[in-house]
Motif scaffolding. Sequence first.
Motif, PDB file in Angstrom:
ATOM      1  N   SER A  48       0.938 -20.545  -2.107  1.00 23.42           N
ATOM      2  CA  SER A  48       0.669 -19.299  -1.540  1.00 23.42           C
ATOM      3  C   SER A  48      -0.454 -18.857  -0.764  1.00 23.42           C
ATOM      4  O   SER A  48      -1.528 -19.551  -1.366  1.00 23.42           O
ATOM      5  N   ASP A  49      -0.505 -18.039   0.156  1.00 21.58           N
ATOM      6  CA  ASP A  49      -1.667 -17.544   0.880  1.00 21.58           C
ATOM      7  C   ASP A  49      -2.564 -16.916  -0.275  1.00 21.58           C
ATOM      8  O   ASP A  49      -2.227 -16.165  -1.089  1.00 21.58           O
ATOM      9  N   PRO A  50      -3.989 -16.929  -0.358  1.00 20.57           N
ATOM     10  CA  PRO A  50      -4.811 -16.732  -1.435  1.00 20.57           C
ATOM     11  C   PRO A  50      -4.783 -15.088  -1.150  1.00 20.57           C
ATOM     12  O   PRO A  50      -4.811 -14.445   0.100  1.00 20.57           O
ATOM     13  N   LYS A  51      -4.746 -14.119  -2.305  1.00 19.65           N
ATOM     14  CA  LYS A  51      -4.720 -12.876  -2.223  1.00 19.65           C
ATOM     15  C   LYS A  51      -6.108 -12.455  -2.719  1.00 19.65           C
ATOM     16  O   LYS A  51      -6.581 -12.594  -3.790  1.00 19.65           O
ATOM     17  N   HIS A  52      -6.893 -11.488  -1.820  1.00 20.76           N
ATOM     18  CA  HIS A  52      -8.153 -10.993  -2.249  1.00 20.76           C
ATOM     19  C   HIS A  52      -7.896  -9.622  -2.816  1.00 20.76           C
ATOM     20  O   HIS A  52      -7.313  -8.810  -2.410  1.00 20.76           O
ATOM     21  N   LEU A  53      -8.316  -9.521  -4.302  1.00 25.54           N
ATOM     22  CA  LEU A  53      -7.862  -8.228  -4.983  1.00 25.54           C
ATOM     23  C   LEU A  53      -9.476  -7.863  -5.454  1.00 25.54           C
ATOM     24  O   LEU A  53     -10.420  -8.490  -5.440  1.00 25.54           O
ATOM     25  N   ALA A  54      -9.352  -6.553  -6.000  1.00 27.62           N
ATOM     26  CA  ALA A  54     -10.228  -5.957  -6.726  1.00 27.62           C
ATOM     27  C   ALA A  54      -9.535  -5.586  -7.894  1.00 27.62           C
ATOM     28  O   ALA A  54      -8.714  -4.699  -8.295  1.00 27.62           O
ATOM     29  N   LEU A  55     -10.351  -6.074  -9.080  1.00 29.16           N
ATOM     30  CA  LEU A  55     -10.044  -5.850 -10.506  1.00 29.16           C
ATOM     31  C   LEU A  55     -11.154  -4.672 -11.227  1.00 29.16           C
ATOM     32  O   LEU A  55     -12.191  -4.610 -11.057  1.00 29.16           O
ATOM     33  N   PRO A  56     -10.344  -3.826 -11.959  1.00 27.92           N
ATOM     34  CA  PRO A  56     -11.341  -2.693 -12.678  1.00 27.92           C
ATOM     35  C   PRO A  56     -12.222  -3.378 -13.755  1.00 27.92           C
ATOM     36  O   PRO A  56     -11.832  -4.061 -14.471  1.00 27.92           O
ATOM     37  N   ALA A  57     -13.750  -3.393 -13.286  1.00 26.68           N
ATOM     38  CA  ALA A  57     -14.768  -4.130 -13.919  1.00 26.68           C
ATOM     39  C   ALA A  57     -14.650  -3.872 -15.534  1.00 26.68           C
ATOM     40  O   ALA A  57     -14.568  -4.723 -16.222  1.00 26.68           O
ATOM     41  N   LEU A  58     -14.577  -2.631 -16.055  1.00 25.87           N
ATOM     42  CA  LEU A  58     -14.556  -2.586 -17.380  1.00 25.87           C
ATOM     43  C   LEU A  58     -13.503  -2.841 -18.143  1.00 25.87           C
ATOM     44  O   LEU A  58     -13.739  -3.531 -19.048  1.00 25.87           O
ATOM     45  N   GLU A  59     -12.259  -2.829 -17.580  1.00 26.02           N
ATOM     46  CA  GLU A  59     -11.043  -3.382 -18.261  1.00 26.02           C
ATOM     47  C   GLU A  59     -11.177  -4.979 -18.354  1.00 26.02           C
ATOM     48  O   GLU A  59     -10.750  -5.677 -19.345  1.00 26.02           O
ATOM     49  N   PHE A  60     -11.568  -5.393 -17.114  1.00 24.83           N
ATOM     50  CA  PHE A  60     -11.342  -6.944 -17.181  1.00 24.83           C
ATOM     51  C   PHE A  60     -12.442  -7.474 -18.312  1.00 24.83           C
ATOM     52  O   PHE A  60     -12.300  -8.474 -18.899  1.00 24.83           O
ATOM     53  N   ALA A  61     -13.853  -6.846 -18.102  1.00 24.01           N
ATOM     54  CA  ALA A  61     -14.817  -7.399 -19.034  1.00 24.01           C
ATOM     55  C   ALA A  61     -14.030  -7.459 -20.514  1.00 24.01           C
ATOM     56  O   ALA A  61     -14.623  -8.088 -21.333  1.00 24.01           O
ATOM     57  N   ARG A  62     -13.538  -5.983 -20.906  1.00 21.70           N
ATOM     58  CA  ARG A  62     -13.194  -6.221 -22.090  1.00 21.70           C
ATOM     59  C   ARG A  62     -11.879  -7.155 -22.412  1.00 21.70           C
ATOM     60  O   ARG A  62     -11.981  -7.788 -23.533  1.00 21.70           O
ATOM     61  N   VAL A  63     -11.300  -7.717 -21.510  1.00 20.03           N
ATOM     62  CA  VAL A  63     -10.220  -8.643 -21.762  1.00 20.03           C
ATOM     63  C   VAL A  63     -10.949  -9.996 -21.777  1.00 20.03           C
ATOM     64  O   VAL A  63     -10.279 -10.638 -22.961  1.00 20.03           O
ATOM     65  N   VAL A  64     -11.893 -10.191 -21.062  1.00 12.89           N
ATOM     66  CA  VAL A  64     -12.619 -11.511 -21.413  1.00 12.89           C
ATOM     67  C   VAL A  64     -13.215 -11.484 -22.755  1.00 12.89           C
ATOM     68  O   VAL A  64     -13.223 -12.569 -23.467  1.00 12.89           O
ATOM     69  N   ARG A  65     -13.730 -10.319 -23.080  1.00 10.93           N
ATOM     70  CA  ARG A  65     -14.500 -10.338 -24.576  1.00 10.93           C
ATOM     71  C   ARG A  65     -13.447 -10.613 -25.728  1.00 10.93           C
ATOM     72  O   ARG A  65     -13.784 -11.245 -26.637  1.00 10.93           O
ATOM     73  N   GLU A  66     -12.268  -9.813 -25.381  1.00 10.55           N
ATOM     74  CA  GLU A  66     -11.282 -10.020 -26.494  1.00 10.55           C
ATOM     75  C   GLU A  66     -10.519 -11.085 -26.455  1.00 10.55           C
ATOM     76  O   GLU A  66      -9.932 -11.681 -27.502  1.00 10.55           O
ATOM     77  N   HIS A  67     -10.108 -11.672 -25.363  1.00  3.49           N
ATOM     78  CA  HIS A  67      -9.190 -12.830 -24.969  1.00  3.49           C
ATOM     79  C   HIS A  67      -9.630 -14.112 -24.663  1.00  3.49           C
ATOM     80  O   HIS A  67      -8.906 -15.195 -24.524  1.00  3.49           O
ATOM     81  N   GLY A  68     -10.985 -13.940 -24.264  1.00  4.46           N
ATOM     82  CA  GLY A  68     -11.629 -15.208 -23.842  1.00  4.46           C
ATOM     83  C   GLY A  68     -11.225 -15.567 -22.336  1.00  4.46           C
ATOM     84  O   GLY A  68     -10.662 -14.843 -21.650  1.00  4.46           O
ATOM     85  N   GLN A  69     -12.153 -16.483 -21.770  1.00  8.82           N
ATOM     86  CA  GLN A  69     -11.823 -16.762 -20.268  1.00  8.82           C
ATOM     87  C   GLN A  69     -10.397 -17.446 -20.079  1.00  8.82           C
ATOM     88  O   GLN A  69     -10.215 -17.694 -18.701  1.00  8.82           O
TER      89      GLN A  69
END
Length: 201
Positions: free
Chosen positions: A37-58
Amino acid sequence: MSEVRLAAEQRTEFGKGAARRTRRAGKIPAVLYGHGSDPKHLALPALEFARVVREHGQNAVLTLDIESSTELALTKTVTTHPIKNYIEHVDLLLVQRGEKVTVEVPIVLTGDAAAATLLTQDLTTVQVEADALNIPEQVEFSIAGLAAGTQVHASDLTLPAGTTLVTDGDAMVLAVNAAPTAAELDGDTGEATESEATEEG
């Protein structure tokens, strides 16, 4: 590994200036690609995503709500600012339920090797293939009581059911060596002292 739901926005501006504006707005620039598929350019909520990486890993799997559609994505690459330590950009890989993906998983050592030994760890991660929704957060290996001379290879690791080793099975994970004795550590000092004594004599 559990799915995490995030609301994502489509980005229409690109380039460094646009990325800075996105980050100032409390969001992280991201690109979602895969399955032809064609790449989709997105914006993710910074605080929520940082918490996901912290709690669930990369290797976190995200359910992305993008306007009127929903996409399942694997966190592929997280780029962090080298000095300020904030997340600059994220690459996301489009996945489907039941799909196998190849990821790197950290090796976590538990226990203590036998007394008077030194441990040399060559691999801190291992590459595995697993269901996109069942990626192990880590692979544990107990070194409890391992004696000097023991070598552990990737094939010796026990992986969760449904997970396959991709790393070469002969790759060395760690080696247990005999620790030098106090006499060996003091050997150089002793020889120097003896030499000095001879010169003085």
